[in-house]
Design an enzyme around this catalytic site. Structure first.
Site, PDB file in Angstrom:
ATOM      1  N   CYS A  31     -28.945   5.279 -28.209  1.00 48.48           N
ATOM      2  CA  CYS A  31     -28.362   6.606 -28.438  1.00 48.48           C
ATOM      3  C   CYS A  31     -29.091   7.372 -29.545  1.00 48.48           C
ATOM      4  CB  CYS A  31     -26.877   6.470 -28.761  1.00 48.48           C
ATOM      5  SG  CYS A  31     -26.550   5.418 -30.179  1.00 48.48           S
ATOM      6  N   ARG A  42     -27.741  15.056 -23.577  1.00 51.78           N
ATOM      7  CA  ARG A  42     -26.597  15.448 -24.404  1.00 51.78           C
ATOM      8  C   ARG A  42     -26.302  16.933 -24.175  1.00 51.78           C
ATOM      9  NH1 ARG A  42     -25.224  12.494 -28.967  1.00 51.78           N
ATOM     10  NH2 ARG A  42     -23.447  13.901 -28.966  1.00 51.78           N
ATOM     11  N   GLN A  60     -21.701  10.873 -26.101  1.00 50.44           N
ATOM     12  CA  GLN A  60     -22.916  10.090 -25.899  1.00 50.44           C
ATOM     13  C   GLN A  60     -22.905   9.417 -24.529  1.00 50.44           C
ATOM     14  OE1 GLN A  60     -25.652   9.680 -28.077  1.00 50.44           O
ATOM     15  NE2 GLN A  60     -26.494   8.848 -26.197  1.00 50.44           N
ATOM     16  N   HIS A  89     -17.617   7.201 -28.988  1.00 43.96           N
ATOM     17  CA  HIS A  89     -18.604   8.291 -28.954  1.00 43.96           C
ATOM     18  C   HIS A  89     -18.706   8.785 -27.500  1.00 43.96           C
ATOM     19  CE1 HIS A  89     -21.677  10.897 -30.128  1.00 43.96           C
ATOM     20  NE2 HIS A  89     -22.635  10.068 -30.490  1.00 43.96           N
ATOM     21  N   ARG A 118     -16.699  15.486 -35.796  1.00 45.77           N
ATOM     22  CA  ARG A 118     -17.293  14.151 -36.022  1.00 45.77           C
ATOM     23  C   ARG A 118     -16.540  13.581 -37.215  1.00 45.77           C
ATOM     24  NH1 ARG A 118     -23.428  11.993 -35.800  1.00 45.77           N
ATOM     25  NH2 ARG A 118     -22.812  12.070 -33.621  1.00 45.77           N
TER      26      ARG A 118
HETATM   27  N1  NVA Z   1     -23.015   3.724 -33.910  1.00 42.25           N
HETATM   28  C1  NVA Z   1     -23.731   4.782 -34.575  1.00 42.25           C
HETATM   29  C2  NVA Z   1     -24.020   5.884 -33.606  1.00 42.25           C
HETATM   30  C3  NVA Z   1     -24.777   7.037 -34.180  1.00 42.25           C
HETATM   31  C4  NVA Z   1     -25.008   8.127 -33.193  1.00 42.25           C
HETATM   32  C5  NVA Z   1     -22.901   5.285 -35.741  1.00 42.25           C
HETATM   33  O1  NVA Z   1     -21.675   5.403 -35.607  1.00 42.25           O
HETATM   34  O2  NVA Z   1     -23.470   5.544 -36.801  1.00 42.25           O
HETATM   35  N1   CP Z   2     -26.690   9.983 -30.830  1.00 39.17           N
HETATM   36  C1   CP Z   2     -26.140  10.808 -31.719  1.00 39.17           C
HETATM   37  O1   CP Z   2     -24.948  11.119 -31.692  1.00 39.17           O
HETATM   38  O2   CP Z   2     -27.015  11.319 -32.624  1.00 39.17           O
HETATM   39  P1   CP Z   2     -26.659  12.138 -33.932  1.00 39.17           P
HETATM   40  O3   CP Z   2     -25.984  11.190 -34.894  1.00 39.17           O
HETATM   41  O4   CP Z   2     -27.989  12.610 -34.446  1.00 39.17           O
HETATM   42  O5   CP Z   2     -25.750  13.281 -33.586  1.00 39.17           O
END
Ligand code: NVA
Ligand code: CP
Length: 304
Positions: free
Chosen positions: A261, A289, A133, A130, A103
């Protein structure tokens, strides 16, 4: 040749359909309590530069349920946090583990890691996309509607990383995507161009009502993604009318579902009533997921 999953576009339409079908099988097997050992002896390292609940837990549980071992790594505790180069870390880790999920703050980190790694690299969210997701989201839409082609998906809000993955998946699935976002927070032209050239049906509007009218799915995500906190105040101001409310839901299809999400900010991009309503499928999305990532792990790390 190792295969990465940095973008949903790393799969073609057929591979995506097969992966989703495999995820449905894995979900049924899990309900029956069946145990798998396909990834016995294999380790998946997971580097998290940003916070996570769903991604971390679903990958840890998924890897464990396949007989493998997940290894959570905080870059602040690694030499990466003291400036060791990504290319060196990638080559060293390739000697220890079977795959790595990252990540990343910057998508380039994933690309550089992938370039130097000899093991599969999975994007667990970047500033650009993502893809994990979107796998779970597509599985959830299929569960509700049976098929993806022709489904009207309305994206309401910030044209962010999750939105980019929806754009890229349009040509792979035949969904009909409409994105409602205010000027300045719209989707990336680069992603729109790529997807449209591949035959994706995508419309962009500034009107949430225009996007929601007759839609099968109303989808939203936070107004302020991780890493975007510096302009929080202006984002909240510009996006304040881009919220999934009961009124917006009324103009969608009578069978419409609401997706997010997560994590959600009730009172911003979605109201508490809508999130808690029977139209909301957010908990199924979160569960899926696990199943979709298990299918992904089997494909990338399993026996060829
Ligand atoms: N768009 C959000 C998604 C979190 C799962 C982010 O990048 O923080
Ligand atoms: N939707 C998602 O990726 O959640 P987290 O940020 O909790 O991993």
């Amino acid at each position: 040749m190792k295969k990465d999953f940095l973008s949903i576009s790393d799969l073609d339409g057929k591979e995506l359909a097969n992966l989703l079908e495999h995820a449905r099988t894995l979900k049924k097997e899990r309900k029956r309590g069946e145990i798998r050992e396909d990834l016995k002896g294999k380790v998946l390292a997971m580097i998290f530069e940003k916070a996570s609940t769903r991604t971390r837990i679903s990958f840890e549980v998924g890897m464990t349920e396949l007989g493998g071992t997940p290894l959570f790594l905080n870059p602040r505790d690694m030499q990466l946090g003291r400036g060791e180069e990504i290319r060196d870390t990638a080559r060293v880790m390739s000697r220890y583990v079977a795959g790595v999920m990252i990540r990343a703050n910057r998508h380039q980190t994933l690309e550089e890691f992938s370039q130097y790694a000899s093991i599969p690299v999975i994007n667990g969210l970047s500033d650009r996309e993502h893809p994990c997701q979107i796998l779970a989201d597509l599985m959830t839409v299929q569960e509700r509607f049976g098929h993806l082609a022709g489904r009207k998906i309305a994206w309401i809000g910030d044209g962010n990383n999750v939105c980019n993955s929806w754009i890229l998946v349009a040509p792979l699935t035949g969904i009909d995507l409409c994105i409602a976002a205010p000027g300045g927070y719209g989707p990336s032209d680069t992603f729109l161009d790529i997807a449209r050239k591949q035959g994706g049906t995508i419309r962009v509007t500034e009107s949430p009502k225009d996007a929601a009218r007759g839609a099968d799915v109303l989808y939203t995500d936070v107004w302020v993604s991780m890493g975007d906190e510096k302009d929080r105040a202006s984002r909240v101001e510009r996006l304040k009318d881009y919220s999934i409310t009961e009124d917006l839901l009324k103009i969608a299809s009578p069978q419409a579902i609401v997706m997010h999400c997560l994590p959600a900010h009730r009172g911003e991009e979605i109201t508490d009533e809508v999130l808690e309503s029977s139209r909301s499928v957010v908990w199924d999305q979160a569960e899926n997921r696990l199943h979709t990532q298990k299918a992904l792990l089997l494909q990338l790390l399993g026996k060829k």
